[in-house]
Write a protein that holds these residues in place. Structure first.
Motif, PDB file in Angstrom:
ATOM      1  N   TRP A  29       0.841  -1.207   0.000  1.00  0.00           N
ATOM      2  CA  TRP A  29       0.000   0.000   0.000  1.00  0.00           C
ATOM      3  C   TRP A  29       0.874   1.253   0.000  1.00  0.00           C
ATOM      4  O   TRP A  29       0.570   2.230  -0.686  1.00  0.00           O
ATOM      5  N   ASN A  30       1.949   1.204   0.781  1.00  0.00           N
ATOM      6  CA  ASN A  30       2.832   2.380   0.825  1.00  0.00           C
ATOM      7  C   ASN A  30       3.430   2.667  -0.538  1.00  0.00           C
ATOM      8  O   ASN A  30       3.525   3.821  -0.963  1.00  0.00           O
ATOM      9  N   VAL A  31       3.847   1.588  -1.223  1.00  0.00           N
ATOM     10  CA  VAL A  31       4.461   1.776  -2.547  1.00  0.00           C
ATOM     11  C   VAL A  31       3.447   2.410  -3.506  1.00  0.00           C
ATOM     12  O   VAL A  31       3.760   3.355  -4.246  1.00  0.00           O
ATOM     13  N   VAL A  32       2.212   1.896  -3.478  1.00  0.00           N
ATOM     14  CA  VAL A  32       1.195   2.433  -4.385  1.00  0.00           C
ATOM     15  C   VAL A  32       0.882   3.890  -4.023  1.00  0.00           C
ATOM     16  O   VAL A  32       0.835   4.767  -4.890  1.00  0.00           O
ATOM     17  N   LYS A  33       0.714   4.140  -2.716  1.00  0.00           N
ATOM     18  CA  LYS A  33       0.390   5.514  -2.305  1.00  0.00           C
ATOM     19  C   LYS A  33       1.500   6.484  -2.716  1.00  0.00           C
ATOM     20  O   LYS A  33       1.235   7.579  -3.203  1.00  0.00           O
ATOM     21  N   GLU A  34       2.749   6.052  -2.525  1.00  0.00           N
ATOM     22  CA  GLU A  34       3.858   6.944  -2.903  1.00  0.00           C
ATOM     23  C   GLU A  34       3.815   7.278  -4.389  1.00  0.00           C
ATOM     24  O   GLU A  34       4.058   8.408  -4.797  1.00  0.00           O
ATOM     25  N   ALA A 140      -9.703  16.319 -13.623  1.00  0.00           N
ATOM     26  CA  ALA A 140      -9.333  17.644 -14.165  1.00  0.00           C
ATOM     27  C   ALA A 140     -10.635  18.323 -14.570  1.00  0.00           C
ATOM     28  O   ALA A 140     -11.277  17.903 -15.542  1.00  0.00           O
ATOM     29  N   ILE A 141     -11.032  19.340 -13.805  1.00  0.00           N
ATOM     30  CA  ILE A 141     -12.361  19.925 -13.981  1.00  0.00           C
ATOM     31  C   ILE A 141     -12.248  21.325 -14.569  1.00  0.00           C
ATOM     32  O   ILE A 141     -11.508  22.171 -14.045  1.00  0.00           O
ATOM     33  N   GLY A 142     -12.988  21.543 -15.693  1.00  0.00           N
ATOM     34  CA  GLY A 142     -13.040  22.898 -16.245  1.00  0.00           C
ATOM     35  C   GLY A 142     -12.323  23.055 -17.567  1.00  0.00           C
ATOM     36  O   GLY A 142     -11.995  24.183 -17.941  1.00  0.00           O
ATOM     37  N   ASP A 143     -12.085  21.976 -18.287  1.00  0.00           N
ATOM     38  CA  ASP A 143     -11.436  22.109 -19.602  1.00  0.00           C
ATOM     39  C   ASP A 143     -11.923  20.990 -20.523  1.00  0.00           C
ATOM     40  O   ASP A 143     -12.056  19.850 -20.106  1.00  0.00           O
ATOM     41  N   ASN A 144     -12.139  21.372 -21.750  1.00  0.00           N
ATOM     42  CA  ASN A 144     -12.737  20.460 -22.716  1.00  0.00           C
ATOM     43  C   ASN A 144     -11.701  19.874 -23.682  1.00  0.00           C
ATOM     44  O   ASN A 144     -11.994  19.011 -24.490  1.00  0.00           O
ATOM     45  N   ASP A 145     -10.476  20.378 -23.604  1.00  0.00           N
ATOM     46  CA  ASP A 145      -9.478  20.047 -24.624  1.00  0.00           C
ATOM     47  C   ASP A 145      -9.086  18.566 -24.572  1.00  0.00           C
ATOM     48  O   ASP A 145      -8.816  18.038 -23.494  1.00  0.00           O
ATOM     49  N   PRO A 146      -9.016  17.905 -25.750  1.00  0.00           N
ATOM     50  CA  PRO A 146      -8.655  16.476 -25.764  1.00  0.00           C
ATOM     51  C   PRO A 146      -7.284  16.190 -25.160  1.00  0.00           C
ATOM     52  O   PRO A 146      -7.022  15.069 -24.722  1.00  0.00           O
ATOM     53  N   VAL A 147      -6.413  17.207 -25.128  1.00  0.00           N
ATOM     54  CA  VAL A 147      -5.087  16.963 -24.553  1.00  0.00           C
ATOM     55  C   VAL A 147      -5.213  16.645 -23.058  1.00  0.00           C
ATOM     56  O   VAL A 147      -4.423  15.884 -22.501  1.00  0.00           O
ATOM     57  N   ILE A 148      -6.247  17.184 -22.424  1.00  0.00           N
ATOM     58  CA  ILE A 148      -6.452  16.903 -20.994  1.00  0.00           C
ATOM     59  C   ILE A 148      -6.899  15.446 -20.827  1.00  0.00           C
ATOM     60  O   ILE A 148      -6.431  14.738 -19.930  1.00  0.00           O
ATOM     61  N   ASP A 149      -7.778  14.971 -21.715  1.00  0.00           N
ATOM     62  CA  ASP A 149      -8.190  13.553 -21.660  1.00  0.00           C
ATOM     63  C   ASP A 149      -6.945  12.678 -21.756  1.00  0.00           C
ATOM     64  O   ASP A 149      -6.754  11.746 -20.982  1.00  0.00           O
ATOM     65  N   ALA A 150      -6.110  13.034 -22.772  1.00  0.00           N
ATOM     66  CA  ALA A 150      -4.920  12.208 -23.013  1.00  0.00           C
ATOM     67  C   ALA A 150      -4.004  12.239 -21.802  1.00  0.00           C
ATOM     68  O   ALA A 150      -3.487  11.208 -21.374  1.00  0.00           O
ATOM     69  N   GLN A 151      -3.853  13.415 -21.231  1.00  0.00           N
ATOM     70  CA  GLN A 151      -2.926  13.513 -20.095  1.00  0.00           C
ATOM     71  C   GLN A 151      -3.436  12.713 -18.890  1.00  0.00           C
ATOM     72  O   GLN A 151      -2.657  12.026 -18.224  1.00  0.00           O
ATOM     73  N   VAL A 152      -4.724  12.790 -18.655  1.00  0.00           N
ATOM     74  CA  VAL A 152      -5.292  12.038 -17.528  1.00  0.00           C
ATOM     75  C   VAL A 152      -5.138  10.524 -17.784  1.00  0.00           C
ATOM     76  O   VAL A 152      -4.795   9.763 -16.876  1.00  0.00           O
ATOM     77  N   ILE A 153      -5.334  10.110 -19.019  1.00  0.00           N
ATOM     78  CA  ILE A 153      -5.137   8.687 -19.353  1.00  0.00           C
ATOM     79  C   ILE A 153      -3.671   8.300 -19.108  1.00  0.00           C
ATOM     80  O   ILE A 153      -3.369   7.256 -18.526  1.00  0.00           O
ATOM     81  N   ILE A 154      -2.784   9.176 -19.536  1.00  0.00           N
ATOM     82  CA  ILE A 154      -1.350   8.886 -19.387  1.00  0.00           C
ATOM     83  C   ILE A 154      -0.976   8.764 -17.908  1.00  0.00           C
ATOM     84  O   ILE A 154      -0.182   7.894 -17.524  1.00  0.00           O
ATOM     85  N   ILE A 155      -1.583   9.596 -17.069  1.00  0.00           N
ATOM     86  CA  ILE A 155      -1.284   9.504 -15.631  1.00  0.00           C
ATOM     87  C   ILE A 155      -1.683   8.111 -15.123  1.00  0.00           C
ATOM     88  O   ILE A 155      -0.901   7.429 -14.456  1.00  0.00           O
ATOM     89  N   SER A 156      -2.901   7.688 -15.462  1.00  0.00           N
ATOM     90  CA  SER A 156      -3.367   6.386 -14.963  1.00  0.00           C
ATOM     91  C   SER A 156      -2.468   5.272 -15.506  1.00  0.00           C
ATOM     92  O   SER A 156      -2.113   4.333 -14.804  1.00  0.00           O
ATOM     93  N   TYR A 157      -2.069   5.412 -16.743  1.00  0.00           N
ATOM     94  CA  TYR A 157      -1.222   4.400 -17.391  1.00  0.00           C
ATOM     95  C   TYR A 157       0.165   4.357 -16.750  1.00  0.00           C
ATOM     96  O   TYR A 157       0.690   3.304 -16.405  1.00  0.00           O
ATOM     97  N   ASN A 158       0.733   5.548 -16.537  1.00  0.00           N
ATOM     98  CA  ASN A 158       2.094   5.598 -15.992  1.00  0.00           C
ATOM     99  C   ASN A 158       2.182   5.089 -14.557  1.00  0.00           C
ATOM    100  O   ASN A 158       3.151   4.436 -14.192  1.00  0.00           O
ATOM    101  N   ILE A 159       1.167   5.395 -13.767  1.00  0.00           N
ATOM    102  CA  ILE A 159       1.209   4.927 -12.367  1.00  0.00           C
ATOM    103  C   ILE A 159       1.314   3.396 -12.367  1.00  0.00           C
ATOM    104  O   ILE A 159       2.167   2.814 -11.690  1.00  0.00           O
ATOM    105  N   LYS A 161       2.188   1.373 -14.852  1.00  0.00           N
ATOM    106  CA  LYS A 161       3.407   0.898 -15.526  1.00  0.00           C
ATOM    107  C   LYS A 161       4.603   1.002 -14.572  1.00  0.00           C
ATOM    108  O   LYS A 161       5.398   0.073 -14.446  1.00  0.00           O
ATOM    109  N   GLU A 162       4.682   2.124 -13.877  1.00  0.00           N
ATOM    110  CA  GLU A 162       5.815   2.310 -12.953  1.00  0.00           C
ATOM    111  C   GLU A 162       5.734   1.377 -11.754  1.00  0.00           C
ATOM    112  O   GLU A 162       6.736   1.122 -11.085  1.00  0.00           O
ATOM    113  N   LEU A 163       4.547   0.855 -11.486  1.00  0.00           N
ATOM    114  CA  LEU A 163       4.432  -0.145 -10.413  1.00  0.00           C
ATOM    115  C   LEU A 163       4.845  -1.532 -10.912  1.00  0.00           C
ATOM    116  O   LEU A 163       4.862  -2.487 -10.156  1.00  0.00           O
ATOM    117  N   GLY A 164       5.138  -1.622 -12.201  1.00  0.00           N
ATOM    118  CA  GLY A 164       5.643  -2.875 -12.762  1.00  0.00           C
ATOM    119  C   GLY A 164       4.578  -3.733 -13.427  1.00  0.00           C
ATOM    120  O   GLY A 164       4.826  -4.888 -13.761  1.00  0.00           O
TER     121      GLY A 164
END
Ligand code: AMP
Length: 439
Positions: A29-34, A140-159, A161-164
């Motif tokens: 849990w600590n590793v994931v939270k970090e 991410a609240i208050g923006d319609n731009d597709p780049v925000i969708d992509a960035q939010v997806i990338i965050i979920s993906y990277n977390i 991926k970095e957990l292995g």
């Protein structure tokens, strides 16, 4: 004579569907939270904690009254004051309520928030499915731009991926209002002559929200869903352009994704981009670790101004389960520098004090005052990864000294009690330098 009543033994046990997270598992849990906190820092998301309890109406209006979550799975109750409340089954509704209530509309947009905490659904418990489970989520609240969708997806993906974990995004667009009105007509037509073969829930869904038929977990409904007309073919020009841009950003960032027309996400509030993240090691039985989407209409449904937004939620128990299944190594909590050992009552008093002084001075110090023998204490020091042990016995107290033992070499030296911190710092510094030279 009064007879002595035998005290009744009460059996205590865990509530069905709940889970104790014991100390060994806390390391995961600590590793994931970090990772979550690091991602929040890197991508500029601020933490928000909303209450576990909200008005039941909040979820009826946002998640949707006829979703399984609201109609079957909520822990709802009426307070003595007559308020109808529920334990939150998810956190996005609470976050958007808070955004509206605290006028976050007036802040620079998008407002980027993340949460981490328990959610409650009275679902059928099984592997990876609990009635209290933890989610973290980024919104991410208050923006319609597709780049925000992509960035939010990338965050979920990277977390993940970095957990292995080996993961993939399954993505779809559920369109905007215009595309959906059109598509729902087409879907109803498709299912019209198949109605009799649908499960009971899907028969109801066909009338109220036909897109949810695509998301049904019943096998024969799923087979029908695979043949159904696909939303992406009926997107308005605007929704199509938005979706294509999201995919282009993902391509640019080498995010592993597949288009999946059955991803509609079970809740009422999704618009445009919708995705789930699955782990790939067990192809036969893909279980979602998280999911997200755009929810441009949610703030308005709650009485706020129209506010485009996008976010995701991830299940922490499932992530940890997958990390364990895949034997992903996590660092053991073995990062102590020094162990304080004591022999005899007088020495223990002094050792207690020394421990406090070192702790206050930010040394990574540990102890086990209840052990009496030196061997036991050295074993513990070793298990905890201590680099040095400070040993205090009767002789050291009388001499005003301490024994310092290098746990790697076993060499012991006598040092002046008054210089213990200086000597310790010197030696720890040297160990760091030595290990850097080895690299
Ligand atoms: P959802 O909001 O239903 O899409 O959930 C997002 C993620 O939360 C899922 O992909 C799971 O990882 C996790 N999750 C949802 N329901 C449960 C549950 N009952 N027990 C454990 N994890 C869950």
């Amino acid at each position: 004579m009064a007879t002595k009543k035998k005290a009744k033994k009460t059996q205590v046990q865990l509530v069905k569907g709940m889970k104790d997270i014991l100390p060994d598992e806390q390391l995961y849990w600590n590793v994931v939270k970090e990772k979550v906190f690091k991602a929040a820092r890197d991508y500029g998301f601020s933490r928000i904690d909303t209450p576990i309890v909200e008005f039941t109406n909040l979820f009826k209006r946002t998640v949707g009254e006829d979703t399984d979550i609201v109609s079957k799975e909520m822990y709802s109750f009426v307070t003595p004051g007559g308020d109808k409340l529920s334990l939150r089954p998810e956190n996005t509704a609470g976050v958007v309520r808070s955004y509206i209530e605290h006028g976050m509309l007036n802040l620079p947009q998008p407002v980027k928030l993340f949460y981490i905490g328990p959610q409650f659904r009275h679902d059928k418990p099984q592997a990876g499915r609990y009635r209290q489970f933890w989610q973290f989520g980024f919104e991410a609240i208050g923006d319609n731009d597709p780049v925000i969708d992509a960035q939010v997806i990338i965050i979920s993906y990277n977390i993940l991926k970095e957990l292995g974990l080996d993961i993939q995004i399954q993505i779809n667009s559920v369109g905007d209002e215009e595309s959906r009105a059109n598509y729902m007509k087409i879907l109803r037509q498709y299912y019209q002559d198949k109605k009799k073969d649908l499960c009971v829930d899907c028969k109801k869904r066909l009338i109220k929200s036909p897109m949810r038929l695509l998301d049904c977990k019943v096998k024969y409904c799923q087979e029908m869903a695979l043949e159904a007309p696909q939303m992406v073919d009926y997107l308005s020009d605007d929704a199509k352009e938005h979706f294509m841009s999201v995919l282009e950003y993902l391509d640019e960032m080498d995010v592993k994704y597949s288009l999946d027309p059955t991803i509609v996400r079970g809740l009422d509030y999704y618009t445009r981009t919708a995705w789930e993240i699955v782990e790939l090691s067990n192809e036969g039985k893909l279980q979602a670790l998280g999911g997200g989407g755009r929810y441009d209409d949610l703030a308005e449904v709650l009485g706020g101004r129209a506010t485009p937004a996008v976010g995701f939620a991830m299940g922490m128990e499932r992530i940890i389960m997958k990390m364990q299944e895949n034997k992903i190594e996590i660092p053991k909590s073995k990062d102590y520098d020094v162990f304080v050992a004591q022999l005899g009552v007088e020495a223990r008093k002094k050792a207690l004090k020394l421990f406090e002084e070192l702790r206050e001075d930010d040394f990574k110090v540990t102890e086990n005052m209840s052990k009496k023998g030196l061997k036991d204490q050295l074993d513990i020091a070793n298990k905890r990864g201590a680099k040095y042990t400070l040993i205090m016995g009767q002789k050291e107290i009388s001499d005003g000294t301490v024994l310092i033992r290098d746990m790697e070499s076993g060499v012991q030296e006598i040092i002046d009690y008054k210089k213990v911190k200086i000597e310790l710092r010197k030696r720890l510094q040297k160990k760091i330098l030595d290990s850097e030279q080895k690299i």
